[in-house]
Write a protein that holds these residues in place. Structure first.
Motif, PDB file in Angstrom:
ATOM      1  N   ILE A 193      14.835  -6.368  -8.935  1.00 53.01           N
ATOM      2  CA  ILE A 193      14.047  -6.335 -10.179  1.00 53.01           C
ATOM      3  C   ILE A 193      12.560  -6.230  -9.845  1.00 53.01           C
ATOM      4  N   GLY A 194      12.098  -7.093  -8.937  1.00 55.06           N
ATOM      5  CA  GLY A 194      10.690  -7.073  -8.544  1.00 55.06           C
ATOM      6  C   GLY A 194      10.300  -5.786  -7.846  1.00 55.06           C
ATOM      7  N   LEU A 195      11.179  -5.290  -7.008  1.00 55.27           N
ATOM      8  CA  LEU A 195      10.911  -4.050  -6.288  1.00 55.27           C
ATOM      9  C   LEU A 195      10.771  -2.867  -7.255  1.00 55.27           C
ATOM     10  N   MET A 196      11.661  -2.790  -8.217  1.00 60.82           N
ATOM     11  CA  MET A 196      11.574  -1.697  -9.205  1.00 60.82           C
ATOM     12  C   MET A 196      10.276  -1.795 -10.012  1.00 60.82           C
ATOM     13  N   ALA A 197       9.926  -2.995 -10.467  1.00 61.09           N
ATOM     14  CA  ALA A 197       8.685  -3.171 -11.227  1.00 61.09           C
ATOM     15  C   ALA A 197       7.473  -2.859 -10.357  1.00 61.09           C
ATOM     16  N   GLY A 198       7.510  -3.295  -9.115  1.00 60.65           N
ATOM     17  CA  GLY A 198       6.402  -3.028  -8.206  1.00 60.65           C
ATOM     18  C   GLY A 198       6.220  -1.556  -7.928  1.00 60.65           C
ATOM     19  N   LEU A 199       7.314  -0.851  -7.727  1.00 62.56           N
ATOM     20  CA  LEU A 199       7.234   0.586  -7.455  1.00 62.56           C
ATOM     21  C   LEU A 199       6.663   1.355  -8.641  1.00 62.56           C
ATOM     22  N   VAL A 200       6.971   0.898  -9.854  1.00 64.69           N
ATOM     23  CA  VAL A 200       6.408   1.525 -11.050  1.00 64.69           C
ATOM     24  C   VAL A 200       4.885   1.355 -11.055  1.00 64.69           C
ATOM     25  N   GLY A 201       4.401   0.266 -10.481  1.00 67.07           N
ATOM     26  CA  GLY A 201       2.963   0.017 -10.449  1.00 67.07           C
ATOM     27  C   GLY A 201       2.202   0.793  -9.384  1.00 67.07           C
ATOM     28  N   LEU A 202       2.884   1.352  -8.374  1.00 64.00           N
ATOM     29  CA  LEU A 202       2.191   2.067  -7.297  1.00 64.00           C
ATOM     30  C   LEU A 202       1.322   3.223  -7.793  1.00 64.00           C
ATOM     31  N   PRO A 203       1.843   4.114  -8.676  1.00 61.87           N
ATOM     32  CA  PRO A 203       0.983   5.207  -9.146  1.00 61.87           C
ATOM     33  C   PRO A 203      -0.228   4.723  -9.951  1.00 61.87           C
ATOM     34  N   ALA A 204      -0.158   3.496 -10.480  1.00 60.63           N
ATOM     35  CA  ALA A 204      -1.258   2.933 -11.270  1.00 60.63           C
ATOM     36  C   ALA A 204      -2.200   2.078 -10.420  1.00 60.63           C
ATOM     37  N   GLY A 205      -2.025   2.099  -9.098  1.00 61.17           N
ATOM     38  CA  GLY A 205      -2.970   1.410  -8.219  1.00 61.17           C
ATOM     39  C   GLY A 205      -2.447   0.215  -7.460  1.00 61.17           C
ATOM     40  N   ALA A 206      -1.204  -0.188  -7.683  1.00 61.12           N
ATOM     41  CA  ALA A 206      -0.661  -1.321  -6.932  1.00 61.12           C
ATOM     42  C   ALA A 206      -0.555  -0.951  -5.452  1.00 61.12           C
ATOM     43  N   ARG A 207      -0.649  -1.951  -4.598  1.00 61.27           N
ATOM     44  CA  ARG A 207      -0.525  -1.749  -3.149  1.00 61.27           C
ATOM     45  C   ARG A 207       0.549  -2.677  -2.611  1.00 61.27           C
ATOM     46  N   ARG A 227       2.484  -4.739   0.328  1.00 58.50           N
ATOM     47  CA  ARG A 227       2.238  -5.433   1.592  1.00 58.50           C
ATOM     48  C   ARG A 227       3.411  -6.334   1.916  1.00 58.50           C
ATOM     49  N   LEU A 228       3.764  -6.422   3.178  1.00 57.62           N
ATOM     50  CA  LEU A 228       4.748  -7.401   3.630  1.00 57.62           C
ATOM     51  C   LEU A 228       3.991  -8.651   4.024  1.00 57.62           C
ATOM     52  N   ARG A 229       4.373  -9.788   3.432  1.00 57.79           N
ATOM     53  CA  ARG A 229       3.770 -11.075   3.789  1.00 57.79           C
ATOM     54  C   ARG A 229       4.867 -11.932   4.395  1.00 57.79           C
ATOM     55  N   ARG A 230       4.889 -11.993   5.711  1.00 56.59           N
ATOM     56  CA  ARG A 230       5.942 -12.731   6.420  1.00 56.59           C
ATOM     57  C   ARG A 230       5.938 -14.220   6.076  1.00 56.59           C
ATOM     58  N   GLU A 231       4.760 -14.812   5.970  1.00 52.24           N
ATOM     59  CA  GLU A 231       4.709 -16.248   5.674  1.00 52.24           C
ATOM     60  C   GLU A 231       5.346 -16.555   4.320  1.00 52.24           C
ATOM     61  N   GLU A 232       5.169 -15.657   3.355  1.00 56.87           N
ATOM     62  CA  GLU A 232       5.772 -15.851   2.040  1.00 56.87           C
ATOM     63  C   GLU A 232       7.200 -15.315   1.988  1.00 56.87           C
ATOM     64  N   MET A 233       7.645 -14.664   3.065  1.00 60.82           N
ATOM     65  CA  MET A 233       8.989 -14.076   3.144  1.00 60.82           C
ATOM     66  C   MET A 233       9.193 -13.081   2.011  1.00 60.82           C
ATOM     67  N   ALA A 234       8.145 -12.303   1.722  1.00 60.36           N
ATOM     68  CA  ALA A 234       8.180 -11.454   0.530  1.00 60.36           C
ATOM     69  C   ALA A 234       7.434 -10.141   0.723  1.00 60.36           C
ATOM     70  N   LEU A 235       7.877  -9.162  -0.049  1.00 61.37           N
ATOM     71  CA  LEU A 235       7.105  -7.952  -0.272  1.00 61.37           C
ATOM     72  C   LEU A 235       6.178  -8.265  -1.433  1.00 61.37           C
ATOM     73  N   VAL A 236       4.900  -7.970  -1.275  1.00 56.93           N
ATOM     74  CA  VAL A 236       3.924  -8.302  -2.314  1.00 56.93           C
ATOM     75  C   VAL A 236       3.271  -7.020  -2.817  1.00 56.93           C
ATOM     76  N   PHE A 237       3.316  -6.850  -4.114  1.00 55.35           N
ATOM     77  CA  PHE A 237       2.596  -5.756  -4.753  1.00 55.35           C
ATOM     78  C   PHE A 237       1.297  -6.346  -5.271  1.00 55.35           C
ATOM     79  N   GLU A 238       0.181  -6.049  -4.573  1.00 58.75           N
ATOM     80  CA  GLU A 238      -1.135  -6.528  -4.987  1.00 58.75           C
ATOM     81  C   GLU A 238      -1.758  -5.505  -5.926  1.00 58.75           C
ATOM     82  N   ARG A 239      -2.696  -5.974  -6.727  1.00 59.07           N
ATOM     83  CA  ARG A 239      -3.368  -5.129  -7.718  1.00 59.07           C
ATOM     84  C   ARG A 239      -2.356  -4.510  -8.697  1.00 59.07           C
ATOM     85  N   TRP A 240      -1.283  -5.286  -8.987  1.00 61.52           N
ATOM     86  CA  TRP A 240      -0.291  -4.800  -9.953  1.00 61.52           C
ATOM     87  C   TRP A 240      -1.002  -4.704 -11.295  1.00 61.52           C
ATOM     88  N   PRO A 241      -0.948  -3.550 -11.964  1.00 62.38           N
ATOM     89  CA  PRO A 241      -1.877  -3.270 -13.065  1.00 62.38           C
ATOM     90  C   PRO A 241      -1.565  -3.866 -14.429  1.00 62.38           C
TER      91      PRO A 241
END
Length: 148
Positions: free
Chosen positions: A23-37, A39-53
Protein backbone atom coordinates in the motif's frame (compact mmCIF):
# COMPACT_ATOMS: atom_id res chain seq x y z
CA UNK A 1 21.51 -8.02 7.20
CA UNK A 2 21.29 -9.39 10.68
CA UNK A 3 22.35 -12.99 11.26
CA UNK A 4 20.79 -15.88 13.11
CA UNK A 5 17.39 -15.69 14.76
CA UNK A 6 17.31 -11.89 14.56
CA UNK A 7 17.66 -12.01 10.78
CA UNK A 8 15.04 -14.72 10.48
CA UNK A 9 12.56 -12.78 12.64
CA UNK A 10 13.26 -9.60 10.68
CA UNK A 11 12.63 -11.43 7.42
CA UNK A 12 9.42 -12.98 8.73
CA UNK A 13 8.22 -9.56 9.95
CA UNK A 14 8.93 -7.99 6.57
CA UNK A 15 7.06 -10.80 4.81
CA UNK A 16 4.14 -10.71 7.29
CA UNK A 17 3.56 -6.99 6.77
CA UNK A 18 4.22 -7.00 3.01
CA UNK A 19 0.53 -6.32 2.12
CA UNK A 20 0.78 -3.09 4.14
CA UNK A 21 4.15 -2.25 2.59
CA UNK A 22 2.61 -2.67 -0.86
CA UNK A 23 0.00 0.00 0.00
CA UNK A 24 2.76 2.43 0.99
CA UNK A 25 4.88 1.53 -2.01
CA UNK A 26 2.03 2.17 -4.45
CA UNK A 27 1.20 5.52 -2.81
CA UNK A 28 4.87 6.48 -2.76
CA UNK A 29 5.39 5.63 -6.41
CA UNK A 30 2.42 7.82 -7.34
CA UNK A 31 4.23 10.68 -5.60
CA UNK A 32 7.52 10.30 -7.54
CA UNK A 33 6.40 12.30 -10.62
CA UNK A 34 5.20 15.05 -8.24
CA UNK A 35 8.61 15.37 -6.56
CA UNK A 36 8.81 12.60 -3.97
CA UNK A 37 12.23 11.00 -3.49
CA UNK A 38 12.81 7.38 -2.52
CA UNK A 39 15.41 6.43 0.08
CA UNK A 40 16.26 3.23 1.91
CA UNK A 41 16.63 3.87 5.64
CA UNK A 42 18.16 0.76 7.19
CA UNK A 43 17.80 1.99 10.77
CA UNK A 44 14.05 2.42 10.24
CA UNK A 45 13.92 -0.87 8.27
CA UNK A 46 11.92 1.03 5.67
CA UNK A 47 11.73 2.52 2.24
CA UNK A 48 11.04 6.21 2.77
CA UNK A 49 9.40 8.51 0.28
CA UNK A 50 10.57 12.00 1.29
CA UNK A 51 8.96 15.18 0.00
CA UNK A 52 5.73 13.22 -0.57
CA UNK A 53 3.53 15.96 -2.04
CA UNK A 54 0.14 15.35 -0.39
CA UNK A 55 -1.30 15.44 3.09
CA UNK A 56 -1.33 17.76 6.07
CA UNK A 57 2.39 17.36 6.80
CA UNK A 58 4.37 14.85 8.78
CA UNK A 59 4.68 11.15 8.05
CA UNK A 60 2.60 8.01 7.76
CA UNK A 61 3.84 4.43 7.85
CA UNK A 62 2.52 1.46 5.90
CA UNK A 63 4.44 -1.69 6.81
CA UNK A 64 8.08 -1.14 5.84
CA UNK A 65 7.27 2.00 3.86
CA UNK A 66 7.09 5.56 5.19
CA UNK A 67 5.60 8.52 3.36
CA UNK A 68 6.97 11.84 4.63
CA UNK A 69 6.07 15.31 3.39
CA UNK A 70 9.35 16.85 4.53
CA UNK A 71 12.90 16.57 3.21
CA UNK A 72 14.15 14.20 5.94
CA UNK A 73 12.82 12.05 8.79
CA UNK A 74 15.67 13.39 10.90
CA UNK A 75 13.57 16.28 12.17
CA UNK A 76 12.09 17.10 15.56
CA UNK A 77 8.37 16.87 16.23
CA UNK A 78 6.08 17.06 19.25
CA UNK A 79 4.53 14.04 20.93
CA UNK A 80 0.79 13.55 20.65
CA UNK A 81 0.36 14.17 24.40
CA UNK A 82 2.37 17.39 24.20
CA UNK A 83 0.31 18.70 21.27
CA UNK A 84 -2.91 17.82 23.12
CA UNK A 85 -1.75 19.70 26.22
CA UNK A 86 -1.70 16.53 28.36
CA UNK A 87 2.05 16.58 29.07
CA UNK A 88 5.18 18.64 28.64
CA UNK A 89 7.60 16.57 26.56
CA UNK A 90 10.74 17.67 24.77
CA UNK A 91 10.67 17.30 20.97
CA UNK A 92 11.25 13.78 19.67
CA UNK A 93 12.85 12.59 16.45
CA UNK A 94 10.26 11.78 13.79
CA UNK A 95 12.43 8.93 12.45
CA UNK A 96 12.33 7.13 15.83
CA UNK A 97 8.55 7.58 16.09
CA UNK A 98 8.01 6.08 12.64
CA UNK A 99 10.50 3.25 13.38
CA UNK A 100 8.23 2.23 16.26
CA UNK A 101 5.32 1.99 13.83
CA UNK A 102 7.43 -0.17 11.48
CA UNK A 103 8.10 -2.54 14.40
CA UNK A 104 4.40 -2.58 15.33
CA UNK A 105 3.49 -3.42 11.73
CA UNK A 106 6.09 -6.19 11.56
CA UNK A 107 4.54 -7.84 14.61
CA UNK A 108 0.87 -7.44 13.66
CA UNK A 109 1.16 -7.62 9.86
CA UNK A 110 -2.22 -7.26 8.11
CA UNK A 111 -3.94 -6.86 11.50
CA UNK A 112 -2.19 -3.57 12.25
CA UNK A 113 -4.34 -1.17 10.21
CA UNK A 114 -7.72 -2.41 11.48
CA UNK A 115 -6.46 -2.45 15.09
CA UNK A 116 -4.88 0.99 14.70
CA UNK A 117 -8.15 2.42 13.40
CA UNK A 118 -10.18 0.70 16.14
CA UNK A 119 -7.86 2.26 18.72
CA UNK A 120 -8.61 5.78 17.54
CA UNK A 121 -6.57 6.37 14.38
CA UNK A 122 -4.29 9.40 14.35
CA UNK A 123 -4.97 10.76 17.83
CA UNK A 124 -3.60 11.06 21.33
CA UNK A 125 -6.10 8.39 22.44
CA UNK A 126 -4.41 5.76 20.26
CA UNK A 127 -2.08 3.53 22.34
CA UNK A 128 -0.02 2.77 19.21
CA UNK A 129 0.76 6.49 18.84
CA UNK A 130 1.57 6.92 22.53
CA UNK A 131 3.87 3.87 22.37
CA UNK A 132 5.64 5.29 19.30
CA UNK A 133 6.13 8.57 21.15
CA UNK A 134 7.47 6.74 24.22
CA UNK A 135 9.88 4.78 22.02
CA UNK A 136 11.07 8.01 20.36
CA UNK A 137 11.66 9.59 23.80
CA UNK A 138 13.37 6.63 25.49
CA UNK A 139 14.43 4.11 22.83
CA UNK A 140 12.26 1.49 24.57
CA UNK A 141 8.65 0.41 24.68
CA UNK A 142 7.44 0.49 21.07
CA UNK A 143 4.60 -1.87 22.00
CA UNK A 144 1.41 -0.35 23.50
CA UNK A 145 1.15 -0.96 27.20
CA UNK A 146 1.42 0.72 30.52
CA UNK A 147 3.84 3.62 30.75
CA UNK A 148 6.38 3.55 33.51
Amino acid sequence: MRRGWGGLLLGLGILWTSPNTLIGLMAGLVGLPAGARLRLRREEMALVFERWPWGPGGAITFGNCILHTGPSLDCPCQTYEHRAGRAQHPPILLAAHERAHVLQYMLLGPLFLPLYLLCGGVSVRNPFERAADRYAMTGQGWWPGRSR
